[in-house]
Design a protein around this motif. Structure first.
Motif, PDB file in Angstrom:
ATOM      1  N   ALA A   1       2.600   7.664   2.699  1.00 17.27           N
ATOM      2  CA  ALA A   1       3.329   6.428   2.384  1.00 17.27           C
ATOM      3  C   ALA A   1       4.428   6.166   3.412  1.00 17.27           C
ATOM      4  O   ALA A   1       4.581   5.044   3.912  1.00 17.27           O
ATOM      5  CB  ALA A   1       3.921   6.514   0.981  1.00 17.27           C
TER       6      ALA A   1
ATOM      7  N   PRO B   1      -9.252   6.739  -7.573  1.00 23.86           N
ATOM      8  CA  PRO B   1      -8.872   6.974  -6.174  1.00 23.86           C
ATOM      9  C   PRO B   1      -9.259   5.811  -5.261  1.00 23.86           C
ATOM     10  O   PRO B   1      -8.594   5.565  -4.250  1.00 23.86           O
ATOM     11  CB  PRO B   1      -9.614   8.255  -5.790  1.00 23.86           C
ATOM     12  CG  PRO B   1     -10.607   8.507  -6.857  1.00 23.86           C
ATOM     13  CD  PRO B   1     -10.162   7.773  -8.076  1.00 23.86           C
TER      14      PRO B   1
ATOM     15  N   TRP C   1       2.379   1.734  -3.419  1.00 20.93           N
ATOM     16  CA  TRP C   1       1.345   2.165  -4.366  1.00 20.93           C
ATOM     17  C   TRP C   1       1.052   3.660  -4.187  1.00 20.93           C
ATOM     18  O   TRP C   1       0.943   4.406  -5.167  1.00 20.93           O
ATOM     19  CB  TRP C   1       0.111   1.302  -4.133  1.00 20.93           C
ATOM     20  CG  TRP C   1      -1.030   1.444  -5.079  1.00 20.93           C
ATOM     21  CD1 TRP C   1      -2.319   1.688  -4.728  1.00 20.93           C
ATOM     22  CD2 TRP C   1      -1.039   1.312  -6.501  1.00 20.93           C
ATOM     23  NE1 TRP C   1      -3.112   1.719  -5.847  1.00 20.93           N
ATOM     24  CE2 TRP C   1      -2.354   1.492  -6.948  1.00 20.93           C
ATOM     25  CE3 TRP C   1      -0.046   1.062  -7.439  1.00 20.93           C
ATOM     26  CZ2 TRP C   1      -2.710   1.439  -8.289  1.00 20.93           C
ATOM     27  CZ3 TRP C   1      -0.397   1.005  -8.787  1.00 20.93           C
ATOM     28  CH2 TRP C   1      -1.713   1.193  -9.186  1.00 20.93           C
ATOM     29  N   VAL C   2       0.945   4.103  -2.943  1.00 21.79           N
ATOM     30  CA  VAL C   2       0.698   5.522  -2.667  1.00 21.79           C
ATOM     31  C   VAL C   2       1.931   6.343  -3.053  1.00 21.79           C
ATOM     32  O   VAL C   2       1.800   7.441  -3.612  1.00 21.79           O
ATOM     33  CB  VAL C   2       0.307   5.739  -1.188  1.00 21.79           C
ATOM     34  CG1 VAL C   2       0.246   7.214  -0.841  1.00 21.79           C
ATOM     35  CG2 VAL C   2      -1.034   5.070  -0.890  1.00 21.79           C
TER      36      VAL C   2
ATOM     37  N   SER D   1       1.952   6.963  -6.658  1.00 24.49           N
ATOM     38  CA  SER D   1       1.015   8.038  -6.977  1.00 24.49           C
ATOM     39  C   SER D   1       1.638   9.402  -6.699  1.00 24.49           C
ATOM     40  O   SER D   1       1.471  10.343  -7.484  1.00 24.49           O
ATOM     41  CB  SER D   1      -0.270   7.862  -6.167  1.00 24.49           C
ATOM     42  OG  SER D   1      -1.192   8.875  -6.460  1.00 24.49           O
TER      43      SER D   1
ATOM     44  N   LEU E   1      -4.581   9.232   4.886  1.00 18.64           N
ATOM     45  CA  LEU E   1      -4.748   8.760   3.516  1.00 18.64           C
ATOM     46  C   LEU E   1      -6.205   8.434   3.198  1.00 18.64           C
ATOM     47  O   LEU E   1      -6.665   8.677   2.078  1.00 18.64           O
ATOM     48  CB  LEU E   1      -3.848   7.548   3.252  1.00 18.64           C
ATOM     49  CG  LEU E   1      -2.357   7.876   3.129  1.00 18.64           C
ATOM     50  CD1 LEU E   1      -1.523   6.595   3.121  1.00 18.64           C
ATOM     51  CD2 LEU E   1      -2.090   8.702   1.877  1.00 18.64           C
TER      52      LEU E   1
ATOM     53  N   LYS F   1       0.702  12.651  -0.097  1.00 20.87           N
ATOM     54  CA  LYS F   1       0.810  11.221  -0.418  1.00 20.87           C
ATOM     55  C   LYS F   1       2.149  10.656   0.052  1.00 20.87           C
ATOM     56  O   LYS F   1       2.202   9.538   0.577  1.00 20.87           O
ATOM     57  CB  LYS F   1       0.654  11.000  -1.922  1.00 20.87           C
ATOM     58  CG  LYS F   1      -0.728  11.277  -2.447  1.00 20.87           C
ATOM     59  CD  LYS F   1      -0.748  11.069  -3.952  1.00 20.87           C
ATOM     60  CE  LYS F   1      -2.049  11.492  -4.563  1.00 20.87           C
ATOM     61  NZ  LYS F   1      -2.076  11.256  -6.014  1.00 20.87           N
TER      62      LYS F   1
ATOM     63  N   ALA G   1       0.845  -1.206   0.000  1.00 23.38           N
ATOM     64  CA  ALA G   1       0.000   0.000   0.000  1.00 23.38           C
ATOM     65  C   ALA G   1       0.874   1.246   0.000  1.00 23.38           C
ATOM     66  O   ALA G   1       0.601   2.206  -0.739  1.00 23.38           O
ATOM     67  CB  ALA G   1      -0.932  -0.010   1.209  1.00 23.38           C
TER      68      ALA G   1
ATOM     69  N   TYR H   1      -6.499   3.325  -4.811  1.00 24.10           N
ATOM     70  CA  TYR H   1      -5.479   3.708  -3.830  1.00 24.10           C
ATOM     71  C   TYR H   1      -6.022   3.615  -2.412  1.00 24.10           C
ATOM     72  O   TYR H   1      -5.283   3.306  -1.482  1.00 24.10           O
ATOM     73  CB  TYR H   1      -4.969   5.128  -4.116  1.00 24.10           C
ATOM     74  CG  TYR H   1      -4.183   5.212  -5.394  1.00 24.10           C
ATOM     75  CD1 TYR H   1      -2.842   4.847  -5.429  1.00 24.10           C
ATOM     76  CD2 TYR H   1      -4.781   5.628  -6.579  1.00 24.10           C
ATOM     77  CE1 TYR H   1      -2.116   4.907  -6.599  1.00 24.10           C
ATOM     78  CE2 TYR H   1      -4.049   5.693  -7.760  1.00 24.10           C
ATOM     79  CZ  TYR H   1      -2.735   5.328  -7.763  1.00 24.10           C
ATOM     80  OH  TYR H   1      -2.009   5.376  -8.929  1.00 24.10           O
TER      81      TYR H   1
ATOM     82  N   PHE I   1      -7.968  10.249   0.094  1.00 27.38           N
ATOM     83  CA  PHE I   1      -8.570   9.571  -1.051  1.00 27.38           C
ATOM     84  C   PHE I   1     -10.097   9.659  -1.046  1.00 27.38           C
ATOM     85  O   PHE I   1     -10.721   9.630  -2.106  1.00 27.38           O
ATOM     86  CB  PHE I   1      -8.073   8.126  -1.155  1.00 27.38           C
ATOM     87  CG  PHE I   1      -6.631   8.051  -1.582  1.00 27.38           C
ATOM     88  CD1 PHE I   1      -6.232   8.547  -2.803  1.00 27.38           C
ATOM     89  CD2 PHE I   1      -5.668   7.519  -0.743  1.00 27.38           C
ATOM     90  CE1 PHE I   1      -4.900   8.516  -3.203  1.00 27.38           C
ATOM     91  CE2 PHE I   1      -4.332   7.467  -1.127  1.00 27.38           C
ATOM     92  CZ  PHE I   1      -3.950   7.970  -2.363  1.00 27.38           C
TER      93      PHE I   1
END
Length: 112
Positions: A55, A98, A15-16, A19, A75, A51, A12, A101, A79
């Motif tokens: 993260a 979104p 992935w963030v 972004s 987060l 972001k 996660a 995420y 999102f």
């Protein structure tokens, strides 16, 4: 269960972070919709910073759970706001992005 938590949290966070890098790099597939939604260009670096902080906070939360919880909540708010922005712009075909995420962050928090 701890292993699942670590794996999901790291994925996660990655992935963030991806972004965030996409916003900083001004990838067309990210910034064109932002402009379409009416998000001022002056806010884009702040979105990337939020972001990035989220993260990093998720990863730090593996060692200090309160930080991970705070990052996860931040987060989720971020999102959720992104979903609201997309809906406000009536760009319904972009709503899933979104959510893609948001979902791993929610799962990481649930496993914590």
């Amino acid at each position: 269960m701890f292993t699942a938590h670590v794996v999901v949290t790291v994925l996660a966070a990655a992935w963030v972070a991806f972004s965030a890098v996409s916003v900083f790099a001004r990838a067309a597939w990210v910034v064109e919709p932002l402009a379409e939604y009416g998000v001022p260009q002056a806010l884009w670096p702040w979105l990337g910073a939020a972001k990035t902080a989220g993260a990093l906070g998720l990863v730090a939360g593996l060692f200090v759970p309160a930080i991970g919880l705070a990052a996860g909540i931040g987060l989720v708010v971020y999102f959720t706001g992104a979903v609201a922005t997309v809906l406000r712009a009536r760009s319904y075909k972009h709503v899933p992005f979104p959510l893609l995420y948001l979902a791993p962050v929610v799962v990481a928090m649930a496993l914590a």
